[in-house]
Design an enzyme around this catalytic site. Structure first.
Site, short mmCIF file in Angstrom:
data_model
loop_
_atom_site.label_atom_id
_atom_site.label_comp_id
_atom_site.label_asym_id
_atom_site.label_seq_id
_atom_site.Cartn_x
_atom_site.Cartn_y
_atom_site.Cartn_z
CB SER B 46 -0.94 0.00 1.21
OG SER B 46 -0.19 -0.02 2.41
CG HIS B 47 2.58 3.25 2.48
ND1 HIS B 47 1.76 2.50 3.27
CD2 HIS B 47 2.22 4.54 2.68
CE1 HIS B 47 0.94 3.31 3.94
NE2 HIS B 47 1.20 4.54 3.60
CD GLU B 187 -5.32 -2.22 5.82
OE1 GLU B 187 -5.62 -3.38 6.14
OE2 GLU B 187 -5.10 -1.32 6.66
#
Lengths: 342, 342
Positions: B46-47, B187
């Site tokens: 997610s990063h 998420e």
């Protein structure tokens, strides 16, 4: 049930007399009384007169130095340190708080370390003492091993309270103060006494299995709030307010004390921030901007923390503090017999 | 699915080229690339490279100054301040971190304030930069209104990440970094893309009712982790890292930006603590005592936070980073077309 209504000052006299009878020096008797009566005043029963007996038990067990003289040391750092020398934390905090406030103004932020204290009361009285100086404040301390880390199987972390406050000039501050366990140990004790099962997710038994049996929970371990996130915050508290300040972690405090029935001995970390200093040169008044945030929260139906407590305080200041016949009888007995009553 | 394995340095070259093509100055392209590749390296998808596109979108929308020159100011307080001047936060942090570390050693604790930045990446790279100096560190920032306060009915708080680290000389540090919402916005975005329903308790819809529909959640509001306790911590972050430092709160950031599809603009607060200074004169080495605590946690089956990330890092350092064909195609497209691709 017959109730007695006491002026706050009258309850203070009673509690202070009990504390003196129990062997506390005037310094400690006064500081502890202020904390306990503040709890009762705010209808925070788990930190009110109910605690007087536990305080005497801790004195009787020889687990606190009743006449310790807290000693403050300060250097050119932003840390002020008070050696509580085995005494209750309250007087140590009262000694350190003005210096903490001064250092926060000087450096923008500062820390108060209390070492070798017996921590007894809630953290919000300390937070409120700092917000009264116009400072934001954060406080934390370990307790004793009674909470399993997320994914773990037995007691290791403490219920490790975490508290924070933001000043609101002319009104009660924004304050929260909570255990990093799902529930406080006292709440589980209340379920046990009532013979009621615990809500799911509060505790595990001695085998590390989830349980709703309060007895099994008290023998097993409580769980952190918010799963792995709460567990991480609780671990942070062990590290900052135990290990970093050179004081006991929760497992060490339990080992040193040998029981969870007495007040735990350890250290405490309090941070103070000067909003005026942090906001310097930036647009907007931080006090006014915070109010905008609070208004938006309340405007959509959320409650600010501690409001129930502040409402009870307002009532107590106007009408006095109401105690049940049992509570009055207990106080009377403690005042007469002192340590022999516990 | 065909996968490509890239050495970390090769992925850095690709991402940096995209950032330069997108108009970032070398300073910012380098700092952002380090953060994004660190995320991908640690399997923190997610990063990771997933964020490259969002970065370009933010540049294209004119919501970040691609060549801002961060400016550091420091006085005799324990606060160091970096004006990011509308640029991404990463370069501002890299400028301020060494001064923060120096001040933490001088004063025992210190604060780094980053103002007017666009925050883009996780906080753990910043935490790890400070633990590498032997310091404990805490970091927090608002984001934009997307989380309802406990008891509230609509978006007000941000997902407000909270991160903490403790140094472990010779090994990976103790680090946690989490959103104070039940889930990170990224998420929920991944659930939306996968067409899967959310777990219960993550979000409410625009009517303030619980929902498991990712789209309804993104339009409604997420919920804080841990009920009122997580909500209180998130509010603390708005106060300390928004109001106090004279920068935008999450509702203000949303209003200023007008969308949640771009990286939010606001400030950030990072605190650093020198354990050696705090533990001075006390028994025991804090580094060794922390290890005792970690061993007890691991010994009862609990996992320390970030271990999955560190394991992925070890693997990536040894074997390279694996990207899917889609990810490679996206990077290729971005490298070719720059801002025209988003």
């Amino acid at each position: 049930m017959t109730e007695t209504t006491l002026a706050i000052g009258d309850l203070e006299h009673i509690v202070e007399a009990i504390m003196r009878k129990g062997g506390l020096s005037p310094l400690h008797a006064g500081a502890l009384t202020r904390a306990i009566v503040a709890g009762e005043r705010d209808a925070c029963k788990s930190h009110g007169v109910y605690r007087v007996e536990g305080c005497l038990r801790t004195i009787k067990a020889g687990k606190v130095v009743p006449d310790a003289e807290p000693e403050l040391t300060s250097d050119d750092s932003a840390i002020v340190r008070v050696a509580a020398k085995g005494g209750f934390a309250n007087a140590a905090f009262e000694l350190g708080a003005p210096v903490l406030a001064e250092k926060a103004r000087q450096f923008g932020l500062a820390a108060l370390v209390i070492n070798d204290c017996t921590h007894f009361s809630a953290l919000w009285p300390e937070i409120e003492a700092l917000t009264a100086h116009g400072l934001a404040a954060m406080a934390m301390c370990p307790s004793y091993a009674s909470v399993a880390p997320s994914g773990g199987s037995g007691p290791l972390l403490g219920t490790n309270p975490f508290a924070f406050g933001w000043p609101r000039p002319g009104r009660t501050p924004y304050v929260f103060d909570f255990a990093t366990s799902v529930a406080a140990r006292g709440e589980i004790e209340l379920y046990r006494r009532a013979g009621k099962p615990l809500p799911e997710g509060w505790a595990i038994d001695t085998d590390g299995k989830p349980t709703t049996d309060p007895e099994a929970a008290l023998n097993g371990a409580m769980l952190p709030f918010g799963g792995h996130k709460g567990s991480a915050i609780s671990t942070m508290i062990e590290l900052l307010a135990g290990v970093m300040i050179g004081d006991l972690t929760s497992p060490e405090a339990l080992e040193a004390l040998g029981t969870t029935a007495l007040a735990p001995a350890h250290g405490e970390l309090i941070l103070a921030f000067d909003p005026a200093r942090f906001a310097q040169g930036r647009a907007g008044d931080p006090m006014a901007r915070a109010e905008t945030l609070f208004e938006a929260m309340v405007g959509q139906g959320a409650r600010l923390p501690s409001q129930r407590r502040f409402a009870a305080r307002e009532k107590a200041l106007a009408e006095g503090i109401r105690l049940t016949a049992e509570e009055m009888a207990l106080l009377e007995r403690l005042r007469e017999k002192g340590l022999d009553a516990v």
